[in-house]
Design an enzyme around this catalytic site. Structure first.
Site, mmCIF file in Angstrom:
data_model
loop_
_atom_site.group_PDB
_atom_site.id
_atom_site.type_symbol
_atom_site.label_atom_id
_atom_site.label_comp_id
_atom_site.label_asym_id
_atom_site.label_seq_id
_atom_site.Cartn_x
_atom_site.Cartn_y
_atom_site.Cartn_z
ATOM 1 N N TYR A 41 25.787 32.213 31.077
ATOM 2 C CA TYR A 41 27.000 33.022 31.227
ATOM 3 C C TYR A 41 26.676 34.358 31.884
ATOM 4 O O TYR A 41 25.646 34.973 31.598
ATOM 5 C CB TYR A 41 27.584 33.274 29.841
ATOM 6 C CG TYR A 41 28.808 34.173 29.777
ATOM 7 C CD1 TYR A 41 30.034 33.749 30.277
ATOM 8 C CD2 TYR A 41 28.733 35.437 29.178
ATOM 9 C CE1 TYR A 41 31.160 34.558 30.187
ATOM 10 C CE2 TYR A 41 29.851 36.241 29.084
ATOM 11 C CZ TYR A 41 31.063 35.800 29.585
ATOM 12 O OH TYR A 41 32.175 36.605 29.492
ATOM 13 N N ASP A 56 32.588 48.747 30.586
ATOM 14 C CA ASP A 56 33.392 47.552 30.861
ATOM 15 C C ASP A 56 34.877 47.899 30.774
ATOM 16 O O ASP A 56 35.545 47.585 29.796
ATOM 17 C CB ASP A 56 33.034 46.455 29.852
ATOM 18 C CG ASP A 56 33.816 45.173 30.077
ATOM 19 O OD1 ASP A 56 34.210 44.919 31.232
ATOM 20 O OD2 ASP A 56 34.026 44.428 29.100
ATOM 21 N N ASP A 83 32.622 35.619 33.974
ATOM 22 C CA ASP A 83 33.731 36.463 33.538
ATOM 23 C C ASP A 83 34.355 37.126 34.764
ATOM 24 O O ASP A 83 33.697 37.906 35.458
ATOM 25 C CB ASP A 83 33.172 37.514 32.576
ATOM 26 C CG ASP A 83 34.201 38.511 32.073
ATOM 27 O OD1 ASP A 83 35.378 38.420 32.458
ATOM 28 O OD2 ASP A 83 33.808 39.396 31.286
ATOM 29 N N ASP A 85 37.333 38.872 34.528
ATOM 30 C CA ASP A 85 38.338 39.808 34.025
ATOM 31 C C ASP A 85 39.744 39.252 34.249
ATOM 32 O O ASP A 85 40.041 38.155 33.831
ATOM 33 C CB ASP A 85 38.157 41.187 34.669
ATOM 34 C CG ASP A 85 36.886 41.885 34.220
ATOM 35 O OD1 ASP A 85 36.310 41.477 33.206
ATOM 36 O OD2 ASP A 85 36.464 42.831 34.900
ATOM 37 N N HIS A 110 36.285 32.414 33.458
ATOM 38 C CA HIS A 110 37.392 32.651 32.531
ATOM 39 C C HIS A 110 38.173 33.862 32.997
ATOM 40 O O HIS A 110 37.618 34.853 33.469
ATOM 41 C CB HIS A 110 36.928 32.766 31.080
ATOM 42 C CG HIS A 110 36.117 33.971 30.727
ATOM 43 N ND1 HIS A 110 36.663 35.225 30.559
ATOM 44 C CD2 HIS A 110 34.793 34.107 30.467
ATOM 45 C CE1 HIS A 110 35.718 36.077 30.219
ATOM 46 N NE2 HIS A 110 34.573 35.439 30.164
ATOM 47 N N GLU A 112 41.549 36.435 31.939
ATOM 48 C CA GLU A 112 42.163 36.906 30.696
ATOM 49 C C GLU A 112 43.589 37.394 30.872
ATOM 50 O O GLU A 112 44.061 37.593 32.005
ATOM 51 C CB GLU A 112 41.295 38.003 30.082
ATOM 52 C CG GLU A 112 41.171 39.242 30.930
ATOM 53 C CD GLU A 112 40.022 40.140 30.468
ATOM 54 O OE1 GLU A 112 40.293 41.325 30.181
ATOM 55 O OE2 GLU A 112 38.880 39.667 30.393
ATOM 56 N N CYS A 120 37.535 46.273 26.700
ATOM 57 C CA CYS A 120 36.696 45.315 25.974
ATOM 58 C C CYS A 120 37.538 44.619 24.910
ATOM 59 O O CYS A 120 38.361 45.250 24.232
ATOM 60 C CB CYS A 120 35.521 46.052 25.329
ATOM 61 S SG CYS A 120 34.567 45.035 24.173
ATOM 62 N N ARG A 155 41.350 32.995 28.818
ATOM 63 C CA ARG A 155 40.997 33.821 27.652
ATOM 64 C C ARG A 155 42.234 34.581 27.182
ATOM 65 O O ARG A 155 42.990 35.127 27.996
ATOM 66 C CB ARG A 155 39.898 34.807 28.027
ATOM 67 C CG ARG A 155 39.693 35.901 26.981
ATOM 68 C CD ARG A 155 38.578 36.845 27.357
ATOM 69 N NE ARG A 155 38.817 38.180 26.822
ATOM 70 C CZ ARG A 155 37.953 39.178 26.880
ATOM 71 N NH1 ARG A 155 36.785 39.007 27.472
ATOM 72 N NH2 ARG A 155 38.256 40.361 26.377
ATOM 73 N N GLU A 185 39.576 34.915 21.782
ATOM 74 C CA GLU A 185 38.863 36.166 21.539
ATOM 75 C C GLU A 185 39.338 36.885 20.275
ATOM 76 O O GLU A 185 40.494 36.766 19.859
ATOM 77 C CB GLU A 185 39.052 37.095 22.745
ATOM 78 C CG GLU A 185 38.354 38.443 22.674
ATOM 79 C CD GLU A 185 36.848 38.363 22.657
ATOM 80 O OE1 GLU A 185 36.299 37.683 21.776
ATOM 81 O OE2 GLU A 185 36.217 39.004 23.521
ATOM 82 N N ASN A 207 33.581 33.377 20.938
ATOM 83 C CA ASN A 207 32.731 34.453 21.437
ATOM 84 C C ASN A 207 32.047 35.140 20.255
ATOM 85 O O ASN A 207 32.664 35.912 19.528
ATOM 86 C CB ASN A 207 33.566 35.457 22.221
ATOM 87 C CG ASN A 207 32.721 36.571 22.812
ATOM 88 O OD1 ASN A 207 31.522 36.432 22.986
ATOM 89 N ND2 ASN A 207 33.362 37.689 23.131
#
Length: 293
Positions: A41, A56, A83, A85, A110, A112, A120, A155, A185, A207
């Site tokens: 990942y 982040d 990731d 975002d 993924h 989100e 985060c 996500r 998440e 996660n």
């Protein structure tokens, strides 16, 4: 073209829950492969923190992440989940992101459901887009696939602000929109995973990040409630940071690294990971051929 999703699905068929370990660069990806992991990942936080020294908070770009993706996929063959975002923009931006990730060799991404100015997932203050907007993101991503085996994982960060029933409704709509897998998440209880998995038609990822909202559930506990994948996004990175600071402080204080040599990877161990001697042998062969001409 390598059948990326088949590779990820094969890993899922061989190991359940599938442990997906975070790798922040090509060398850690090599280490993960040699330790027997079947999937790796690349965290958005990892790119921001390690490659750019940034928090982040949606500051890095598609090209920033792609650079690290290319480096990792050039070093290892196991599937890489990335990731992305919120996809870095509107429909055309998301479509470009998917195409470029496929070209770079990622096995899946993924995306989100936060707003563009994301936070985060284990911090307060997150703001989500409406479910219909997230469904549009997923539809765009699915439509943009140039390889049907590429995985689109959705996500959701809704649990912290909307509660479990509303979050489940969101997830089911994401699956209907075309999501291949779900990244659930901010879960705090095993029963919350089970509430999803008992009626979910696609694999679910947990996660298990350190110092966050989710307890450090074991693979056995997660398997018992139907979780298919377990993600450890930055575990090695956190350990590396602590070890690095310790080394820096020791050398600064003592004027030598002698007392911490036993904490370091040896040159021989480094060379074994890199297959250094095969490169050296090839170099010797090339020079020998040159001398015989």
């Amino acid at each position: 073209m390598r059948n990326l999703k088949t590779t990820l699905n094969q890993a899922l068929s061989e190991e359940k829950p599938l442990q997906i370990i975070g790798t922040i660069n090509a060398y850690t990806a090599l280490l993960a492969t040699q330790c027997g992991y079947r999937a790796i990942y690349l965290s958005g936080a990892g790119v921001a923190n390690a490659s750019y020294g940034l928090p982040d908070l949606g500051i890095t770009t598609l090209n920033d992440v792609l650079e690290d993706v290319r480096r990792i996929t050039s070093a290892v063959d196991i599937p890489l989940l990335v990731d992305i975002d919120t996809g870095w923009g509107s429909a055309f931006n998301i479509a470009r992101t998917i195409r470029e990730m496929i070209k770079a060799g990622a096995a899946g991404v993924h995306i989100e459901d936060q707003i563009q100015a994301k936070r985060c997932g284990h911090r307060p203050g997150k703001i989500l887009v409406e479910s219909i907007e997230m469904c549009d993101r997923i539809k765009v991503a699915v439509n943009a696939r140039t390889d049907p085996s590429f995985t689109i994982m959705a996500r959701t960060d809704a649990l912290a602000t909307e509660g479990l029933p509303a979050t489940l409704d969101r997830i089911y709509s994401y699956i209907e929109a075309g999501a291949d897998m779900i990244f659930f998440e901010g879960v705090r209880e095993l029963t919350q995973y089970q509430a999803l998995t008992q009626n979910c038609s696609v694999p679910v990822l947990a996660n298990i990040t350190e110092f966050g909202e989710t307890p450090l559930f074991t693979t056995e506990e997660l398997a018992s409630v139907g979780v298919s994948m377990v993600l450890y996004p930055l575990s090695a990175f956190r350990a590396m940071n602590a070890a690095t600071k310790h080394v820096y402080q020791t050398i600064r204080k003592n004027g030598s690294q002698k007392e911490i040599l036993n904490e370091m990877q040896t040159r021989e161990e480094l060379y074994n990971v890199l297959d250094y001697y095969s490169y050296e042998k090839k170099l010797d062969e090339l020079f020998s051929q040159g001398k015989n001409k």
